[in-house]
Design an enzyme around this catalytic site. Structure first.
Site, mmCIF file in Angstrom:
data_model
loop_
_atom_site.group_PDB
_atom_site.id
_atom_site.type_symbol
_atom_site.label_atom_id
_atom_site.label_comp_id
_atom_site.label_asym_id
_atom_site.label_seq_id
_atom_site.Cartn_x
_atom_site.Cartn_y
_atom_site.Cartn_z
ATOM 1 N N TRP A 3 0.828 -1.210 0.000
ATOM 2 C CA TRP A 3 0.000 0.000 0.000
ATOM 3 C C TRP A 3 0.857 1.253 0.000
ATOM 4 C CZ3 TRP A 3 -4.393 -1.108 -1.888
ATOM 5 C CH2 TRP A 3 -4.993 -2.339 -1.623
ATOM 6 N N ASP A 51 -1.442 6.856 6.166
ATOM 7 C CA ASP A 51 -2.510 5.951 5.772
ATOM 8 C C ASP A 51 -2.746 5.048 6.980
ATOM 9 O OD1 ASP A 51 -4.112 3.921 4.832
ATOM 10 O OD2 ASP A 51 -2.790 3.354 3.175
ATOM 11 N N LYS A 82 -12.441 -1.299 7.353
ATOM 12 C CA LYS A 82 -11.731 -2.240 8.220
ATOM 13 C C LYS A 82 -12.121 -2.005 9.676
ATOM 14 C CE LYS A 82 -8.255 -2.122 4.735
ATOM 15 N NZ LYS A 82 -8.295 -3.491 4.217
HETATM 16 N N1 PMP Z 1 -4.175 1.245 2.495
HETATM 17 C C1 PMP Z 1 -4.179 0.152 3.268
HETATM 18 C C2 PMP Z 1 -3.221 0.066 4.406
HETATM 19 C C3 PMP Z 1 -5.094 -0.879 2.983
HETATM 20 O O1 PMP Z 1 -5.094 -1.977 3.742
HETATM 21 C C4 PMP Z 1 -5.989 -0.742 1.904
HETATM 22 C C5 PMP Z 1 -7.051 -1.772 1.578
HETATM 23 N N2 PMP Z 1 -6.810 -3.049 1.816
HETATM 24 C C6 PMP Z 1 -5.917 0.403 1.114
HETATM 25 C C7 PMP Z 1 -5.011 1.383 1.454
HETATM 26 C C8 PMP Z 1 -6.834 0.589 -0.059
HETATM 27 O O2 PMP Z 1 -8.059 0.976 0.412
HETATM 28 P P1 PMP Z 1 -9.321 1.238 -0.517
HETATM 29 O O3 PMP Z 1 -9.759 -0.078 -1.023
HETATM 30 O O4 PMP Z 1 -10.278 1.895 0.435
HETATM 31 O O5 PMP Z 1 -8.899 2.161 -1.603
#
Ligand code: PMP
Length: 360
Positions: A103, A171, A195
């Site tokens: 990520w 994030d 989450k």
């Molecule tokens: N950042 C992290 C740490 C994540 O775990 C995730 C999703 N698994 C995301 C970003 C992406 O999130 P989204 O699907 O809401 O764009």
């Protein structure tokens, strides 16, 4: 009785049963309106109360004042990967990112795509992202330092946030509100809701007042943080239902759990129970280095992929769902966000012990 499993999904993920029950109870007649929350105007008094309550609760939980704005923005955490550099990069200055895995790399990719000069002061790529790097130095000429507080896929987590001259940006999608922390060094925090906060459909963004002067005037309206701060996230139709469930989650966190200190204690206990089984014999092998282990996503392997498959199949048969590792890494992962109960963790632990007895 309704059939419910023990849910270890990585996101969308478990929600507390009382939250789901309240959604169910209020569905047909939302608080005397004679309509469901899905059918009322986002400009109605009933919805404005929900939005206001969510913001107040979030600020109270994190002990923040009006120096921070709480925003609800569609597009998930992934849109924030782009909005952060678009809005917060200072002209002629770099942007800095610590690279701790999948990520973080996506966030870096977006910043690069927007033509920003990306500096990476530290990365844990050398050891397959199994740890959180420490002891790095930051270019003083940077707009902000971006970190991923919890790495959902590799199961690592920052225990203490780095000290930096520049504002921190994080994030926090997979550990927001799982523990108390000092918000003040952060210029901006974002978290996809699905989450720890509620259903999929928006990101919660906290932005510090002084960051707003950075926002370029010529950005598209929906991509400017000031559009959301100036209109209390109501410039256009927000994801009303998602915000409503987030509000119920925040109420649960405050009134049933008793705040972030209590939540952190429970989360530590849940994680300890699973890591204890992992560390006992070596039958299960934790993939993250011990000092960087996540309290939210516990990643582990078994001796072979065949045995992992058996483990996952049997877990499912025993009412334990969502334990498969991310498709990019394989293995197993137990995501134990705020809403995953001690009871669910006990069920997982006793299943793991029993499986080890039979196959160890
Ligand atoms: N950042 C992290 C740490 C994540 O775990 C995730 C999703 N698994 C995301 C970003 C992406 O999130 P989204 O699907 O809401 O764009």
């Amino acid at each position: 009785m309704t059939h419910r499993v023990h849910n270890f999904n990585p996101g969308p993920a478990a929600l507390p049963l009382p939250v789901l029950e309240q959604v169910q109870a209020e569905m047909l007649d939302f608080r005397g309106t004679g309509m469901s929350i899905l059918e009322i105007s986002h400009r109605s008094k009933a919805f404005e109360e929900v939005l206001g309550d969510a913001i107040t609760r979030l600020k109270r939980l994190l002990r923040i004042n009006d120096e921070f704005h709480v925003l609800f923005i569609q597009g998930g955490a992934s849109l924030q990967f782009a909005m952060v550099p678009m809005n917060l990069a200072l002209p002629g200055k770099k942007v800095s990112y610590i690279d701790t895995g999948y990520w973080s790399s996506r966030a870096i990719k977006e910043a690069r795509q927007l033509g920003k000069a990306v500096e990476i002061p530290a990365s844990s790529q050398d050891k397959d992202y199994t740890y959180i790097p420490t002891g790095f130095s930051l270019d003083p000429d940077t707009s902000y330092l971006h970190i991923t507080s919890n790495n959902t896929i590799k199961g690592t987590q920052w225990k203490e946030f780095p000290k930096a001259e520049a504002p921190l940006v994080s994030d926090m999608s997979s550990d927001f509100l799982s523990r108390p922390f000092d918000v003040r060094p952060f210029g901006l925090i974002y978290a996809g809701a699905q989450k720890n906060l509620g259903p999929a459909g928006c990101a919660v963004v906290l932005i510090r007042q002084d960051m707003l002067s950075r926002v370029p005037k010529d950005l598209p309206t929906m991509l400017k943080y000031t559009t959301y701060t100036e209109n209390n996230s109501l410039y256009n139709t927000p994801p009303c239902f998602v915000i409503y469930v987030i509000d119920l989650m925040l109420k649960w966190l405050e009134e049933t759990i008793g705040g972030l200190e209590n939540m952190a204690r429970i989360n530590e206990e849940k994680a300890r129970m699973i890591y204890d089984v992992i560390d006992r014999t070596g039958f299960f092998r934790g993939t993250a280095q011990k000092e960087s282990r996540s309290l939210m996503n516990i990643t582990f392997r078994l001796a072979s992929e065949d045995l992992e498959k058996k483990f996952l199949d049997e877990a499912k048969k025993n009412g334990l769902e969502g334990l498969k590792g991310h498709r990019s890494v394989g293995g197993c992962r137990a995501s134990i966000y705020n809403a995953v109960s001690l009871e669910s963790v006990r069920a997982l632990v006793s299943f793991m012990e029993d499986f080890e007895k039979r196959f160890g």
